[in-house]
Motif scaffolding. Sequence first.
Motif, short mmCIF file in Angstrom:
data_model
loop_
_atom_site.label_atom_id
_atom_site.label_comp_id
_atom_site.label_asym_id
_atom_site.label_seq_id
_atom_site.Cartn_x
_atom_site.Cartn_y
_atom_site.Cartn_z
N ILE A 1 0.82 -1.21 0.00
CA ILE A 1 0.00 0.00 0.00
C ILE A 1 0.86 1.26 0.00
CG2 ILE A 1 -1.78 -1.25 1.26
CD1 ILE A 1 -1.10 0.40 3.72
N LEU A 2 2.18 1.12 0.21
CA LEU A 2 3.07 2.28 0.28
C LEU A 2 3.37 2.81 -1.11
CD1 LEU A 2 5.63 0.97 2.93
CD2 LEU A 2 3.68 2.47 3.32
N PRO A 3 3.57 4.12 -1.24
CA PRO A 3 3.94 4.67 -2.54
C PRO A 3 5.36 4.28 -2.90
CG PRO A 3 4.09 6.35 -0.86
CD PRO A 3 3.51 5.15 -0.20
N PRO A 4 5.68 4.18 -4.19
CA PRO A 4 7.07 3.90 -4.57
C PRO A 4 7.99 5.02 -4.10
CG PRO A 4 5.77 4.56 -6.48
CD PRO A 4 4.82 4.39 -5.36
N VAL A 5 9.20 4.65 -3.68
CA VAL A 5 10.16 5.65 -3.18
C VAL A 5 11.23 5.88 -4.23
CG1 VAL A 5 11.80 6.20 -1.36
CG2 VAL A 5 9.72 4.94 -0.81
N SER A 6 11.30 7.11 -4.72
CA SER A 6 12.33 7.47 -5.69
C SER A 6 13.64 7.75 -4.96
CB SER A 6 11.89 8.71 -6.47
OG SER A 6 12.99 9.27 -7.15
N ARG A 7 14.76 7.44 -5.63
CA ARG A 7 16.06 7.73 -5.02
C ARG A 7 16.29 9.23 -4.89
NH1 ARG A 7 20.62 5.39 -8.70
NH2 ARG A 7 19.19 3.61 -8.68
N PHE A 8 15.49 10.03 -5.63
CA PHE A 8 15.65 11.49 -5.56
C PHE A 8 14.64 12.11 -4.60
CE2 PHE A 8 16.89 10.17 -9.86
CZ PHE A 8 18.23 10.49 -9.80
N SER A 9 13.78 11.25 -3.99
CA SER A 9 12.76 11.76 -3.09
C SER A 9 13.38 12.25 -1.79
CB SER A 9 11.74 10.65 -2.79
OG SER A 9 10.89 11.05 -1.75
N LYS A 10 12.75 13.27 -1.22
CA LYS A 10 13.20 13.76 0.08
C LYS A 10 12.92 12.72 1.17
CE LYS A 10 12.45 18.67 -0.97
NZ LYS A 10 11.70 19.88 -0.59
N ASP A 11 11.87 11.89 0.92
CA ASP A 11 11.51 10.87 1.91
C ASP A 11 12.22 9.57 1.57
OD1 ASP A 11 10.36 9.49 3.91
OD2 ASP A 11 8.32 9.50 3.12
N MET A 12 13.53 9.56 1.81
CA MET A 12 14.36 8.42 1.41
C MET A 12 14.25 7.25 2.40
SD MET A 12 16.14 8.50 -1.35
CE MET A 12 17.57 7.48 -1.02
N ASN A 13 13.86 7.54 3.65
CA ASN A 13 13.87 6.49 4.67
C ASN A 13 12.60 5.66 4.56
OD1 ASN A 13 13.98 4.89 6.93
ND2 ASN A 13 14.88 6.52 8.20
N HIS A 14 12.70 4.57 3.80
CA HIS A 14 11.53 3.73 3.55
C HIS A 14 11.02 3.08 4.84
CE1 HIS A 14 9.33 0.11 2.08
NE2 HIS A 14 8.91 0.96 1.18
N SER A 15 11.94 2.63 5.71
CA SER A 15 11.53 1.97 6.95
C SER A 15 10.80 2.94 7.87
CB SER A 15 12.74 1.37 7.66
OG SER A 15 13.65 2.39 8.03
N GLU A 16 11.24 4.22 7.89
CA GLU A 16 10.57 5.22 8.70
C GLU A 16 9.17 5.49 8.16
OE1 GLU A 16 9.35 8.14 11.28
OE2 GLU A 16 10.91 6.62 11.48
N LYS A 17 9.05 5.54 6.85
CA LYS A 17 7.75 5.74 6.22
C LYS A 17 6.80 4.59 6.59
CE LYS A 17 4.88 7.33 2.88
NZ LYS A 17 4.27 8.66 2.89
N LYS A 18 7.29 3.37 6.48
CA LYS A 18 6.49 2.19 6.81
C LYS A 18 6.07 2.23 8.28
CE LYS A 18 6.73 -2.87 6.84
NZ LYS A 18 7.57 -4.05 6.54
N ARG A 19 7.00 2.58 9.17
CA ARG A 19 6.70 2.64 10.60
C ARG A 19 5.60 3.65 10.88
NH1 ARG A 19 6.96 5.60 14.62
NH2 ARG A 19 7.91 7.30 13.44
N ARG A 20 5.69 4.82 10.22
CA ARG A 20 4.71 5.88 10.44
C ARG A 20 3.33 5.46 9.94
NH1 ARG A 20 7.31 9.79 7.94
NH2 ARG A 20 5.99 9.86 6.09
N VAL A 21 3.28 4.84 8.77
CA VAL A 21 2.01 4.40 8.21
C VAL A 21 1.37 3.33 9.10
CG1 VAL A 21 0.95 3.13 6.28
CG2 VAL A 21 2.57 4.98 5.82
N ILE A 22 2.19 2.38 9.55
CA ILE A 22 1.67 1.33 10.44
C ILE A 22 1.12 1.93 11.72
CG2 ILE A 22 2.41 -0.58 11.94
CD1 ILE A 22 4.25 -1.48 9.67
N GLU A 23 1.81 2.92 12.26
CA GLU A 23 1.36 3.56 13.49
C GLU A 23 0.01 4.24 13.29
OE1 GLU A 23 2.96 7.36 15.81
OE2 GLU A 23 4.38 5.69 15.90
#
Length: 1014
Positions: free
Chosen positions: A973-995
């Motif tokens: 369900i997570l959006p794809p993460v581009s290497r040029f994205s400011k939101d590079m920390n995929h694990s942090e993104k996943k943690r926040r969404v799960i929370e």
Amino acid sequence: MIEAQARKYEPIAVSNESTVVSVYDADPSKETSYQSESQLEREFIHRLEGQAYEYVELTSEEHLVANLRAQLEALNRFTFSDEEWQRFFKERIASTGDGIVDKTVRIQEDHVQLLTRDDGTTKNITLLDKQNIHNNRLQVINQYAVDCGEGGASFSNRYDVTVLVNGLPMVHIELKRRGVPIREAFNQIDRYQRDSFWAGSGLFEYVQLFVISNGTQTKYYSNTTRRQHVADATGAKKKSKTSNSFEFTSWWADAQNMPILDLTAFGKTFFAKHTLLNILTRYCVLTSDRLLLVMRPYQIVATEKILQKIDISTNYKKLGAVDAGGYVWHTTGSGKTLTSFKTAQLASRLENVNKVLFVVDRKDLDYQTMKEYDRFEKGSANSNTSTAVLKRQLEDPSKKIIITTIQKLSTFIAKNKGHEIYSGHIVLIFDECHRSQFGDMHTAITKAFKRYNLFGFTGTPIFAENSGSGGNPQLKTTAQAFGEKLHTYTIKDAITDQNVLPFRIDYVNTMKVGSVIDKQVSAIDTENALLSPVRVSQVVSYILEHFDQKTKRAVGYALGEKRVRGFNSLFATASITAARTYYNEFKRQQAELTPDRRLKIATIFSYAPNPDSEDGVLEEEGFETENLSGDARSFLESAIADYNQMFGTSYDTSSDSFQNYYKDLSLRLKNRDLDMAIVVNMFLTGFDATTMNTLWVDKNLRSHGLIQAYSRTNRILNSVKTYGNIVNFRDLEEATNDAIALFGNKDAAGIVLLKPYREYYGEYAQKVSDLLEKFVPGQVIESESGQNEFIKLYGEILRLKNILTSFDEFAGNEVLTERQSQDYQSVYLDLWNDRKKRETGEKEQITADLVFEIELIKQVEINVDYILLLVQQYREERGDGDDKELRAGISRAIDSSPSLRNKKDLIENFVDSVSVNGSVQDEWTAYVYKQRECELEEIIASENLKREQTLGFVDLAFADGLLRTSGTEVTKILPPVSRFSKDMNHSEKKRRVIEKLTVFFERFFGLATRGKND
């Protein structure tokens, strides 16, 4: 609670063969002074160093991994190249995606791993030497730190003491200073599991055993207990029927069952190198469900006594004699099946043993032992379905362990005179040896086999005092049939160790038997008098009136569907006639109740040689329904038809179908689908259901039969279940006291039975008085010391009230009003939520980790439909000037409910919007659906989630009653993460969404859906 003693413990007899110290000598003259946690830690490490543990300082994962490499190289006498080590470490030790279960399997079942060398050849690398345990190297580390973010760790943590075995963390010790409850150490380990054990390479997920201590008291438990406790606490296993938590931690003891509590003594005995390594390599069992069970000291002692007896009798050429065997007396509920399984497993590995036969009664094999054995070792009990299969197994040299019934074994003997198997070295282990093994079948078995060891396990042995009559006149006691007693663990020991629960017994006088029946009148006439319509009606009325109270059954309604929490029960009747009479009376009286108040009741019985016996002995019941009288079988058909209608099944009294009915009924009892089963003898022995807490008795019981029947109720489940409830409609007080004295000792009653009502009530009243004096209902408590005092005091009140509610005398004598209870409970829950938010995982910042009795609150908490009822009243009274108090009452009710507090704004906004007319229920459902949709869309937009996938993910969670945050589903369900994205920390993104999704799910769970989640 066991009273700890600060004493010096000196082992008298320890050998490399004995895992548990025989006995310890206590020196009461040496008192232990106050120790801080750091002092306790230093002293403990010094103790381990004195026992040949190597102390090493490892401060980072890099150091931990380097040490692991060196230790494995030393154990395997092999040097890795750097490339080989990197490959082996990543593929065989810290493989991506591996968790606690995978690593436990690796240690318990797959401890030899394959290394692919640089030249393409392969080599076996041993992680743990199970053949020669002293080849393993033990090290001890302390204060290993993990910083927040390091390896993905959620918070910073610092671990007290860890024992490394060949470089892998396998035993973790968490310490608290003296005077602090050891449950705080248990809770702290839970935080480590949530926050950081899994971080980085996850090496701390290799921990197999945990030890918790405050210096004065020390306990141990397996990683499963911790993992299961966290899963229960976080709701990860909503459908779990048990609650493996702090109640499942174990005391260590010597061979005489004397607890070894002090950390110094515990370190001297449990952490003796041969003891610890034996426990890790021999006395843990990984079940087919991938749960790790660690044996308790009395189980280990019994196992080793049997192995020792096999060895001695072989050396002294005593095979085939009574002296070559013996029996183990371990009380019901103490885990005899696990002990016997491990004994059979280890005996089968002895070089001179040809076969191990585990012999059970037919009924037990079909429905109890088979399931347990198959759980310990998949497939071990499935294939032995006939005597022909048994013959093939006996003739197959590769089949070292065979599980069979005494009936099949005796049939095999009758049909196979002179078979070569009789001359082999056979170890026979009989389960529940007090029952079927005293007659002709026992004699036939001992005559046929020539070179055997014969062992029996029983919770209630037959002594001269309770041998009775019947059976083989030469075999009247367990010792005569099986040999000397090898080890004893009585019901008194088990209750003291908190491995089973004590009993609370009511004697309800419905008829003064002595005044109407002379004791010399025959038993059948006595039973007829006791089955008078007036008395039967009184008994049934009492059960229906008190059922919820005794079983702690709380009935609530969520979105129109009935929801029941609590326990279930058995009703033991004296005969088939009595079972039939009571079943019909329950049907008659329940017909007058509203459907929501009716109990789900079933009955089961079969032919017994003496179905109407009055002497208190539990007769054996098989599955021979064809031997029942015409009336009895006809009634049983009718009762099974009722059951079929209740559950949509299609059973009858034909042989195979009746056995399946037995199996289905036992499963529904364990799953709490049934409220009560009316029985004659079935289920009163050998049946275990942790969900059962009450036995209603209108039957004469005595001696081993009485203890067996009572023990159906005292299996540990959770903090709500604090005792087994026995309600006697006959005067069995003398028989009860005699049985407790026989199977405990003459002083056991004070431990086996709960204290009288007045003692609990006096303590409860005093604590409530203290509460009212020190704390104003509903008022905020600002100081931390005041908060801690309140938490402890209110928790004690909740625990006492939990016990008192099953006493009839308590009704109407609660000291606190409903409003005061709600106000205090709201403060209690505020503090609980506040402590949860303040947990940082950092050792220096953790405040007193007090035990919150949330489970006790949840058993009687306010539900949505009660609130909606208040809303209906609020709407009807609005404008009459009385609505303010009602509105405040709604808020108080919500605040006092753990499951509704995070829904408070939803409910209060709904109260403000409810219309003057219309259905409150319909308006609520529409309102919740709309709010749920809006809040989910907000999460999707703010986190840029894939909308359709997220909607499907959430719908599945509500349907299953479980938000699956592990695995790959959540990543979809997570959006794809581009290497040029400011939101590079995929694990942090996943943690926040799960929370966010977890908060959302818990907020709406149980409100907007019907069915499974209710």
